[in-house]
Structure formats: C-alpha cells, structure tokens
Design an enzyme around this catalytic site. Structure first.
Site, PDB file in Angstrom:
ATOM      1  N   ILE A 284      51.531  34.522  49.374  1.00 36.35           N
ATOM      2  CA  ILE A 284      51.235  35.065  48.040  1.00 36.35           C
ATOM      3  C   ILE A 284      52.498  35.070  47.181  1.00 36.35           C
ATOM      4  O   ILE A 284      52.463  34.688  46.007  1.00 36.35           O
ATOM      5  CB  ILE A 284      50.577  36.457  48.140  1.00 36.35           C
ATOM      6  CG1 ILE A 284      49.226  36.327  48.863  1.00 36.35           C
ATOM      7  CG2 ILE A 284      50.374  37.074  46.744  1.00 36.35           C
ATOM      8  CD1 ILE A 284      48.530  37.640  49.201  1.00 36.35           C
TER       9      ILE A 284
ATOM     10  N   ARG B 243      50.761  46.507  49.070  1.00 43.15           N
ATOM     11  CA  ARG B 243      50.158  47.733  49.584  1.00 43.15           C
ATOM     12  C   ARG B 243      50.858  48.924  48.941  1.00 43.15           C
ATOM     13  O   ARG B 243      52.075  48.908  48.744  1.00 43.15           O
ATOM     14  CB  ARG B 243      50.310  47.836  51.109  1.00 43.15           C
ATOM     15  CG  ARG B 243      49.364  46.969  51.901  1.00 43.15           C
ATOM     16  CD  ARG B 243      47.918  47.496  51.832  1.00 43.15           C
ATOM     17  NE  ARG B 243      46.991  46.692  52.607  1.00 43.15           N
ATOM     18  CZ  ARG B 243      46.266  45.679  52.126  1.00 43.15           C
ATOM     19  NH1 ARG B 243      46.365  45.325  50.861  1.00 43.15           N
ATOM     20  NH2 ARG B 243      45.429  45.027  52.910  1.00 43.15           N
TER      21      ARG B 243
ATOM     22  N   GLU C 279      44.283  55.178  48.201  1.00 40.41           N
ATOM     23  CA  GLU C 279      43.226  54.676  47.306  1.00 40.41           C
ATOM     24  C   GLU C 279      41.872  55.267  47.716  1.00 40.41           C
ATOM     25  O   GLU C 279      41.613  55.391  48.915  1.00 40.41           O
ATOM     26  CB  GLU C 279      43.135  53.147  47.411  1.00 40.41           C
ATOM     27  CG  GLU C 279      44.376  52.447  46.901  1.00 40.41           C
ATOM     28  CD  GLU C 279      44.354  50.948  47.193  1.00 40.41           C
ATOM     29  OE1 GLU C 279      43.298  50.405  47.558  1.00 40.41           O
ATOM     30  OE2 GLU C 279      45.402  50.325  47.054  1.00 40.41           O
TER      31      GLU C 279
ATOM     32  N   HIS D 171      42.681  47.793  42.793  1.00 40.65           N
ATOM     33  CA  HIS D 171      42.739  46.873  43.950  1.00 40.65           C
ATOM     34  C   HIS D 171      41.812  45.666  43.749  1.00 40.65           C
ATOM     35  O   HIS D 171      40.857  45.459  44.494  1.00 40.65           O
ATOM     36  CB  HIS D 171      42.389  47.625  45.254  1.00 40.65           C
ATOM     37  CG  HIS D 171      42.914  46.939  46.484  1.00 40.65           C
ATOM     38  ND1 HIS D 171      43.397  47.615  47.577  1.00 40.65           N
ATOM     39  CD2 HIS D 171      43.040  45.628  46.794  1.00 40.65           C
ATOM     40  CE1 HIS D 171      43.789  46.754  48.500  1.00 40.65           C
ATOM     41  NE2 HIS D 171      43.571  45.528  48.039  1.00 40.65           N
TER      42      HIS D 171
ATOM     43  N   GLY E 247      42.941  42.435  43.709  1.00 43.37           N
ATOM     44  CA  GLY E 247      43.622  41.196  44.123  1.00 43.37           C
ATOM     45  C   GLY E 247      42.682  40.076  44.534  1.00 43.37           C
ATOM     46  O   GLY E 247      42.827  38.935  44.088  1.00 43.37           O
ATOM     47  N   SER E 248      41.712  40.383  45.370  1.00 36.65           N
ATOM     48  CA  SER E 248      40.826  39.315  45.865  1.00 36.65           C
ATOM     49  C   SER E 248      39.455  39.352  45.199  1.00 36.65           C
ATOM     50  O   SER E 248      38.514  38.704  45.678  1.00 36.65           O
ATOM     51  CB  SER E 248      40.662  39.459  47.386  1.00 36.65           C
ATOM     52  OG  SER E 248      39.975  40.658  47.685  1.00 36.65           O
TER      53      SER E 248
HETATM   54  C1  8YV Z   1      40.959  42.921  49.893  1.00 32.51           C
HETATM   55  C2  8YV Z   1      43.474  42.968  50.364  1.00 32.51           C
HETATM   56  O1  8YV Z   1      40.119  42.867  48.817  1.00 32.51           O
HETATM   57  O2  8YV Z   1      42.855  41.240  51.819  1.00 32.51           O
HETATM   58  C3  8YV Z   1      43.596  42.179  51.605  1.00 32.51           C
HETATM   59  O3  8YV Z   1      44.474  42.524  52.424  1.00 32.51           O
HETATM   60  O4  8YV Z   1      44.277  43.757  50.079  1.00 32.51           O
HETATM   61  C4  8YV Z   1      42.363  42.841  49.384  1.00 32.51           C
HETATM   62  O5  8YV Z   1      42.614  41.781  48.552  1.00 32.51           O
HETATM   63  C5  8YV Z   1      40.612  44.141  50.625  1.00 32.51           C
HETATM   64  O6  8YV Z   1      41.600  44.553  51.472  1.00 32.51           O
HETATM   65  C6  8YV Z   1      39.283  43.916  51.312  1.00 32.51           C
HETATM   66  O7  8YV Z   1      39.255  44.269  52.665  1.00 32.51           O
END
Ligand code: 8YV
Length: 322
Positions: free
Chosen positions: A160, A240, A269, A287, A289-290
């Site tokens: 990343i 994190r 969180e 949160h 990110g994904s």
């Molecule tokens: C996830 C994340 O969306 O994949 C990871 O480690 O931090 C996130 O992007 C989340 O943890 C889903 O389990």
C-alpha cells in the site's frame, strides 16, 4: 448429510461471495449482519471446520483456545491480521490467511483523498458551504497547504505504501520512506530510504502511515515522534488506529505542531476519541480503505480461494502464520 466443509461466516458479504459460499460450503452465515461477540461465535462453533471472519472479530488467544479442535483454518476478510493472535493459532494447529493485493489500490486512493482533504481543508471548506458561513471570497483566507512539490514520508513501504508513492509522484512529491529493509532500486523508483526513524521524521511535511499494527508499531506516533516532525506537518492514517497515541496527536493538532490530519482508521472504532469530532483541522472517514464493491468482492473471493485450497488439501496462497 452434506460432506461440504462446515464454516461460519461472521459478516454478511457481497452477494456473489455469499452465492459461492452457499454452493461450496455448509455455512452458518449472518444475513442480518449482526456484530457477533466471541461468545456468539463459540456458541455456534461445534463441528465446524473453519471460520471466515473480518477485522471486526477479535480472535485473541482466549478465543482461539476455546475453539473446537475441528477448526483448522481462520480466513480473514482483510489484509490486516492484527485482530488475530497468530502464535495462538499456530500453537492450536490453525492456519490463518488474509486478503492481500486486491485492496492496495482502493486503500492508496483513500490515502490520497485524506492527504488532499486534510491539506486543502475539505472538512472546514465543506462546512463553510453547508453552514452558510462562507460570507465572501477573500484573497488571504482561509488557506490550505500545498501538496505539490512537498515531501511525503511513507512509514512502512509495503504494497500500500508503494501504491501511495506511485500516486504521490503525479503530484511531483519528493518521497522518503522508512522501512526495516531497503527496497530494490526498481521498486524504490526514486524514493529516498531512511534507516533511522529519527532521521526520517524531520523530513516529513506529510507523513503517511502504511505499516501493519504490530508490537513494534503500536503507539509509534506519540509525543516524542511527533516532536521530530517539521512544524505544521500533516499526518495521514489508512493503516490502523493503534499506531497513533490519540492524546498526543490531538494535543499536536490543537497546538498546530501538526497542522492537519486525515484519518480513516482509529483506536476503538467506531467509538473514536470524541475530541477528533471537534477539531476543524482533521478530515475523518469511517474506515473506507477497501470500501468499493469490486474490492469487497475481490476480498471475499480471495478469502474463499484460501478456504477452497485448504479444504482441497492444497496450500492456501495467503497463509500469514507459517
Ligand atoms: C477492511 C482493512 O475493510 O483489510 C483491512 O485490513 O483494514 C479494511 O480495508 C476491513 O478490515 C474489513 O475486514
């Protein structure tokens, strides 16, 4: 009786992922997406062969030691695995897998959004428009911070971090990074390596946290390390929450030592330190990110690829506790 592997899936996953689970597994699913406690999972764990969890389920040593012996794999729907005690799993003969690679771009995109948002006042600017405090345009205020040509320090230059660097190059940023081991020159791609954190921090006008949460990185951003940053630095966290000491970052945001922060991840969180909500110079996301459909589908498919491999007596691609 079905001879499909028996698994528990802790969260509601995207439709196509749920369909694949229904086809290949005898699964306990969570259609209402209730947050399951360790006790809830343990109460349903008898006779299971594996678990598909996410970062919201803490799998600590006590939880792992209470699992039935039949459970031999925990696949997490996340790249991070700090919520799982890897050593306890290894000692219990449980394989742990994660979902790397496929969320790299989505997370790096959010890091750039946070960087721009924090630096250019996305929060306070939007508030001015929404709350009608934008009385008139003025040449001298309010002003943000340039990211173009600034120096970006990347703490943890893994997948990343490298994707953040790739994007930052489009903004002509000078890129420094701190990592235990130096990268190959072609991966480094012009970024400057720092072996010492204390020499790295004073260079970081922007500091992007892209390391995993480990015993070495928890609390790493604290009063001492923040004091080494240039005055008016901007901190971005897509990694994190526990890498940051909240008291120390909030104090630095209040004093202006840290001019702004862009945060997608937090301690505790979603019950974050409420003081963040009161600060004008932070840009906050929950949160994300994904959080795109394609990424979440790819994460589910990757977790299932690992489970399928394991139950077909092959080696899953993404074992993290070998
Ligand atoms: C996830 C994340 O969306 O994949 C990871 O480690 O931090 C996130 O992007 C989340 O943890 C889903 O389990």
């Amino acid at each position: 009786m079905s001879n499909k592997p028996k698994i528990l899936v802790s969260r509601l996953l995207p439709d196509v992922v749920e369909q694949r689970i229904a086809g290949n597994y005898d699964a306990i699913t969570n259609p209402d997406d209730n947050v399951l406690s360790a006790r809830d999972i343990l109460n349903q764990a008898r006779g299971l062969d594996g678990l598909l969890v996410s970062a919201t389920e803490k799998c600590d040593a006590a939880f792992i030691s209470s699992l039935p012996d039949s459970i031999k794999i925990i696949a997490t729907f996340s790249v991070g695995y700090d919520h799982i005690d890897l050593e306890a799993a290894r000692n219990a003969g449980i394989v742990v897998t994660n979902t790397p690679d496929i969320l790299t771009d989505a997370t790096a995109d959010i890091a750039l959004l946070l960087m721009l948002g924090a630096a250019r006042g996305a929060y306070w600017g939007e508030q001015m428009v929404r709350k009608q405090t934008w009385a008139r345009w003025a040449p001298t205020h309010p002003l943000g911070i340039d990211i173009t040509y600034a120096t970006l320090g990347i703490l943890g230059m893994g997948r990343i971090g490298q994707a953040v660097a790739e994007r930052a190059r489009a903004f002509k940023m000078n890129i420094n990074y701190f990592k235990r081991q130096r990268l190959e020159a072609d991966i480094e791609n012009g970024a400057n390596y720092f072996e010492s954190l204390d020499e790295f921090l004073p260079t970081c006008q922007f500091l992007s946290l892209n390391c995993a949460s480990t015993s070495q990185t928890r609390g790493l951003i604290n009063r001492r390390t923040i004091s080494k940053l240039p005055d008016g630095a901007v901190i971005i966290n897509t990694a994190r929450g526990d890498i940051v000491n909240d008291d120390d970052l909030i104090e630095a945001l209040q004093s202006g030592k840290v001019a702004a922060a862009g945060l997608d991840v937090f301690n505790n969180e979603p019950n974050i330190d409420p003081r963040y909500r009161t600060l004008e110079n932070v840009f906050l996301l929950p949160h994300l990110g994904s959080a795109t459909p394609d990424t979440r589908i790819a994460m589910g498919m990757r977790a299932l690829d690992n489970l399928d491999a394991f139950f077909n007596e092959q080696t899953p691609k993404d074992i993290v506790n070998l």
